[in-house]
Design a protein around this motif. Structure first.
Motif, PDB file in Angstrom:
ATOM      1  N   ALA A 109      -2.768   6.598   0.014  1.00 55.20           N
ATOM      2  CA  ALA A 109      -2.849   7.325   1.277  1.00 55.20           C
ATOM      3  C   ALA A 109      -1.991   6.656   2.349  1.00 55.20           C
ATOM      4  CB  ALA A 109      -4.296   7.425   1.738  1.00 55.20           C
ATOM      5  N   ALA A 110      -2.006   5.327   2.382  1.00 51.90           N
ATOM      6  CA  ALA A 110      -1.229   4.599   3.384  1.00 51.90           C
ATOM      7  C   ALA A 110       0.268   4.794   3.179  1.00 51.90           C
ATOM      8  CB  ALA A 110      -1.572   3.114   3.346  1.00 51.90           C
ATOM      9  N   CYS A 111       0.697   4.843   1.931  1.00 56.17           N
ATOM     10  CA  CYS A 111       2.119   5.060   1.645  1.00 56.17           C
ATOM     11  C   CYS A 111       2.557   6.424   2.170  1.00 56.17           C
ATOM     12  CB  CYS A 111       2.377   4.931   0.146  1.00 56.17           C
ATOM     13  SG  CYS A 111       4.121   4.771  -0.265  1.00 56.17           S
ATOM     14  N   GLU A 112       1.721   7.433   1.958  1.00 56.45           N
ATOM     15  CA  GLU A 112       2.012   8.773   2.492  1.00 56.45           C
ATOM     16  C   GLU A 112       2.003   8.744   4.019  1.00 56.45           C
ATOM     17  OE1 GLU A 112       2.865  11.643   1.066  1.00 56.45           O
ATOM     18  OE2 GLU A 112       2.560  11.131  -1.047  1.00 56.45           O
ATOM     19  N   THR A 113       1.018   8.075   4.602  1.00 59.35           N
ATOM     20  CA  THR A 113       0.871   8.028   6.059  1.00 59.35           C
ATOM     21  C   THR A 113       2.041   7.327   6.735  1.00 59.35           C
ATOM     22  OG1 THR A 113      -1.543   8.070   5.929  1.00 59.35           O
ATOM     23  CG2 THR A 113      -0.584   7.153   7.948  1.00 59.35           C
ATOM     24  N   TYR A 114       2.405   6.162   6.244  1.00 57.34           N
ATOM     25  CA  TYR A 114       3.414   5.347   6.920  1.00 57.34           C
ATOM     26  C   TYR A 114       4.849   5.620   6.473  1.00 57.34           C
ATOM     27  CZ  TYR A 114      -0.610   2.790   8.648  1.00 57.34           C
ATOM     28  OH  TYR A 114      -1.798   2.458   9.261  1.00 57.34           O
ATOM     29  N   PHE A 115       5.039   6.035   5.234  1.00 56.70           N
ATOM     30  CA  PHE A 115       6.401   6.214   4.724  1.00 56.70           C
ATOM     31  C   PHE A 115       6.707   7.636   4.282  1.00 56.70           C
ATOM     32  CE2 PHE A 115       5.260   1.723   3.521  1.00 56.70           C
ATOM     33  CZ  PHE A 115       5.895   1.142   4.611  1.00 56.70           C
ATOM     34  N   LEU A 119       3.140   6.749  -3.551  1.00 56.19           N
ATOM     35  CA  LEU A 119       3.064   5.325  -3.860  1.00 56.19           C
ATOM     36  C   LEU A 119       3.982   4.937  -5.014  1.00 56.19           C
ATOM     37  CD1 LEU A 119       1.614   2.652  -3.164  1.00 56.19           C
ATOM     38  CD2 LEU A 119      -0.168   3.309  -4.792  1.00 56.19           C
ATOM     39  N   GLN A 120       4.181   5.837  -5.970  1.00 55.59           N
ATOM     40  CA  GLN A 120       4.994   5.527  -7.151  1.00 55.59           C
ATOM     41  C   GLN A 120       6.453   5.221  -6.813  1.00 55.59           C
ATOM     42  OE1 GLN A 120       2.623   7.896  -6.976  1.00 55.59           O
ATOM     43  NE2 GLN A 120       1.244   6.776  -8.326  1.00 55.59           N
ATOM     44  N   SER A 121       6.910   5.591  -5.626  1.00 65.31           N
ATOM     45  CA  SER A 121       8.312   5.333  -5.271  1.00 65.31           C
ATOM     46  C   SER A 121       8.458   4.252  -4.200  1.00 65.31           C
ATOM     47  CB  SER A 121       8.983   6.638  -4.817  1.00 65.31           C
ATOM     48  OG  SER A 121       8.324   7.150  -3.679  1.00 65.31           O
ATOM     49  N   ILE A 122       7.474   3.381  -4.089  1.00 69.56           N
ATOM     50  CA  ILE A 122       7.486   2.339  -3.055  1.00 69.56           C
ATOM     51  C   ILE A 122       8.469   1.216  -3.396  1.00 69.56           C
ATOM     52  CG2 ILE A 122       5.619   0.941  -4.018  1.00 69.56           C
ATOM     53  CD1 ILE A 122       4.527   0.819  -1.082  1.00 69.56           C
ATOM     54  N   SER A 123       9.086   0.663  -2.363  1.00 69.43           N
ATOM     55  CA  SER A 123      10.012  -0.465  -2.533  1.00 69.43           C
ATOM     56  C   SER A 123       9.268  -1.779  -2.302  1.00 69.43           C
ATOM     57  CB  SER A 123      11.156  -0.349  -1.525  1.00 69.43           C
ATOM     58  OG  SER A 123      10.673  -0.577  -0.204  1.00 69.43           O
ATOM     59  N   ASN A 140      -2.387  -3.769  13.764  1.00 67.35           N
ATOM     60  CA  ASN A 140      -1.140  -4.325  13.222  1.00 67.35           C
ATOM     61  C   ASN A 140      -0.494  -3.452  12.165  1.00 67.35           C
ATOM     62  OD1 ASN A 140      -1.384  -6.479  14.895  1.00 67.35           O
ATOM     63  ND2 ASN A 140      -1.745  -7.977  13.311  1.00 67.35           N
ATOM     64  N   ASN A 141      -0.734  -2.170  12.228  1.00 67.64           N
ATOM     65  CA  ASN A 141      -0.067  -1.289  11.269  1.00 67.64           C
ATOM     66  C   ASN A 141       1.326  -0.945  11.795  1.00 67.64           C
ATOM     67  OD1 ASN A 141      -0.117   1.379  12.700  1.00 67.64           O
ATOM     68  ND2 ASN A 141      -2.323   1.016  12.637  1.00 67.64           N
ATOM     69  N   PRO A 142       2.210  -0.443  10.960  1.00 64.35           N
ATOM     70  CA  PRO A 142       3.599  -0.203  11.374  1.00 64.35           C
ATOM     71  C   PRO A 142       3.761   0.815  12.495  1.00 64.35           C
ATOM     72  CG  PRO A 142       3.381   0.029   8.989  1.00 64.35           C
ATOM     73  CD  PRO A 142       2.019  -0.192   9.533  1.00 64.35           C
ATOM     74  N   ILE A 143       2.796   1.698  12.679  1.00 64.37           N
ATOM     75  CA  ILE A 143       2.894   2.681  13.765  1.00 64.37           C
ATOM     76  C   ILE A 143       2.443   2.064  15.080  1.00 64.37           C
ATOM     77  CG2 ILE A 143       1.937   4.852  14.661  1.00 64.37           C
ATOM     78  CD1 ILE A 143       1.856   5.840  11.733  1.00 64.37           C
ATOM     79  N   ARG A 144       1.351   1.342  15.049  1.00 67.08           N
ATOM     80  CA  ARG A 144       0.756   0.790  16.275  1.00 67.08           C
ATOM     81  C   ARG A 144       1.510  -0.423  16.814  1.00 67.08           C
ATOM     82  NH1 ARG A 144      -4.687   1.109  18.388  1.00 67.08           N
ATOM     83  NH2 ARG A 144      -4.534   0.035  20.376  1.00 67.08           N
ATOM     84  N   ASN A 145       1.928  -1.321  15.922  1.00 65.99           N
ATOM     85  CA  ASN A 145       2.602  -2.538  16.370  1.00 65.99           C
ATOM     86  C   ASN A 145       3.630  -2.952  15.316  1.00 65.99           C
ATOM     87  OD1 ASN A 145       3.367  -5.098  17.224  1.00 65.99           O
ATOM     88  ND2 ASN A 145       1.319  -5.620  17.950  1.00 65.99           N
ATOM     89  N   PHE A 146       4.791  -2.339  15.373  1.00 69.19           N
ATOM     90  CA  PHE A 146       5.794  -2.576  14.343  1.00 69.19           C
ATOM     91  C   PHE A 146       6.237  -4.043  14.292  1.00 69.19           C
ATOM     92  CE2 PHE A 146      10.065  -2.761  12.555  1.00 69.19           C
ATOM     93  CZ  PHE A 146       9.835  -2.147  11.333  1.00 69.19           C
TER      94      PHE A 146
END
Length: 175
Positions: A109-115, A119-123, A140-146
């Motif tokens: 879910a986080a991979c979909e949310t943030y990227f 998930l199968q195509s994550i770097s 401290n998530n990438p949206i709130r505090n990159f």
């Protein structure tokens, strides 16, 4: 998401920062608990001592209160989990139930949310970014505090390299 469907790079990123010896211990690392207890009693920066198994026991079955009684229950539940489930089953529960901010539970879910991708195509870089979110998922998530998420990502990339999960070349590319 079954453990077989979670990319190894995502598993490695989580293990590198949360519990690099996950497959080697019985669920509780006494030395880590003692170190954390001494640090916390000495009023220095608070430290955690929870293995992935302990986090599953706490997050699924217990409250988040910080008491000695709750910690004892956490240890006892961890022993039960380790006895009844395989390490892969415990890791699968962790990978799917951990809160990662922005209403995302689990790394898929986080991979979909943030990227915006599966998930199968994550770097490596993305896996390291996501693996850093559980410590402070709301702030401290990438949206709130990159900037803070990026700093934690770089630390995790270093840990992945130190633990032999990625090569120096892969680490440099991910940075």
């Amino acid at each position: 998401t079954s453990i077989e469907d979670i990319p190894q790079v995502m598993i490695n990123a989580v293990l590198a920062i949360e519990d690099a010896r996950f497959y080697e211990h019985g669920g509780v690392v006494y030395r880590g608990m003692l170190r954390a207890a001494l640090a916390n009693l000495g009023r220095v920066k608070s430290q955690g001592a929870s293995t992935i198994s302990m986090q599953v026991a706490r997050n699924v079955y217990l409250s988040s209160e910080k008491t000695i009684a709750r910690k004892i229950y956490e240890v006892l539940l961890t022993f039960k989990l380790e006895h009844q489930l395989t390490k892969d089953q415990i890791l699968e529960i962790y990978m799917n139930q951990i809160f990662l901010g922005n209403r995302a539970f689990g790394f898929a879910a986080a991979c979909e949310t943030y990227f915006g991708k599966p998930l199968q195509s994550i770097s490596v870089a993305e896996a390291a970014m996501l693996a850093g979110v559980p410590k402070f998922p709301t702030t401290n998530n990438p949206i709130r505090n990159f900037a803070r998420a990026k700093s934690r990502q770089l630390h995790i990339i270093d840990r992945m390299e130190e633990n032999g999960f990625i090569t120096a070349t892969e680490a440099e590319k991910a940075r």
